[in-house]
Scaffold this active site. Structure first.
Site, PDB file in Angstrom:
ATOM      1  N   ILE A  56     -18.947   3.732 -33.186  1.00 32.89           N
ATOM      2  CA  ILE A  56     -19.477   5.092 -33.115  1.00 32.89           C
ATOM      3  C   ILE A  56     -19.847   5.430 -34.556  1.00 32.89           C
ATOM      4  CG2 ILE A  56     -17.098   6.030 -33.236  1.00 32.89           C
ATOM      5  CD1 ILE A  56     -18.037   8.488 -31.723  1.00 32.89           C
ATOM      6  N   SER A  57     -21.062   5.878 -34.792  1.00 33.86           N
ATOM      7  CA  SER A  57     -21.535   6.129 -36.156  1.00 33.86           C
ATOM      8  C   SER A  57     -20.706   7.204 -36.849  1.00 33.86           C
ATOM      9  CB  SER A  57     -23.001   6.586 -36.141  1.00 33.86           C
ATOM     10  OG  SER A  57     -23.835   5.540 -35.734  1.00 33.86           O
TER      11      SER A  57
END
Length: 212
Positions: A56-57
């Site tokens: 997940i960025s």
């Protein structure tokens, strides 16, 4: 750090510039999009693993890409690389009920989990999740106002440029001199394409095909 401290930090550092982006990121519960054991770190400004070699960025990158694309209420947005579904949820908050988010994930297991999570959190009517090859986009739903790609391509995929509306914008990481650079691709009203270099980044690669 809690979500309010995180958003204040991103505003202070210039990643969040618009009120609607701050409000969307405050509204989406990032802890719901990370594995149970990583929930205590949900509001730290860093990427987190979500399984299958994907991440997940970091929140600052989510904000930066949305700001760079200029996503706004009513937009029809294509996201390449659903991952956990977090980015799609933030986009859904920004585009509002008048807009639509189409998101593609090549790993079926991640796509199914993201779809389930988005539906549980009330985004099911605004976000459509697809399993497929992101580099091909979704021509059947084109054209799009904005396209956000969360995996690094070897070069700008022309199939995605073709799926942009005249006046549309795509933000995409592309391989560059042994590293990666984030690009803003602007399609003029006349169809002419302008490419702007934004900043060095590090994303997982954009791969073709699908996986179970």
């Amino acid at each position: 750090m809690d979500k309010y401290q995180l958003i204040e930090k991103l505003i202070r550092e210039g990643y969040i510039r618009r009120k609607e982006v701050a409000e969307a990121m405050l509204k989406v519960p990032r802890e719901e999009f990370v594995p149970e054991e990583l929930r205590p770190y949900a509001y730290e400004d860093r990427p987190l693993p979500i399984g299958r070699g994907q991440t997940i960025s970091a929140p600052h990158m989510v904000a930066y890409m949305i700001e760079a694309a200029g996503v706004k209420r009513g937009d029809k947005v294509l996201e390449i690389g659903t991952g956990s579904g977090y980015n799609a949820a933030v986009l859904a908050e920004i585009v509002g009920p008048e807009g639509k988010v189409y998101t593609i994930e090549r790993i079926r297991e991640l796509a199914e989990k993201a779809k389930e999570r988005l539906e549980k959190l009330g985004y099911g009517n605004r976000v459509k999740v697809f399993v497929g090859d992101g580099s091909k986009g979704l021509p059947q739903f084109a054209p799009f106002d904005k396209i956000i790609v969360t995996a690094a391509a070897k070069e700008i995929p022309m199939e995605l440029v073709e799926q942009l509306k005249p006046g549309g914008v795509m933000v995409i990481p592309v391989e560059d001199w042994g590293g990666q650079v984030l690009l803003r691709v602007i399609k003029g009203k006349d169809g002419k394409v302008i490419v702007e270099r934004l900043l060095p980044v590090m994303f997982v690669p954009l791969l073709s095909g699908t996986e179970e």
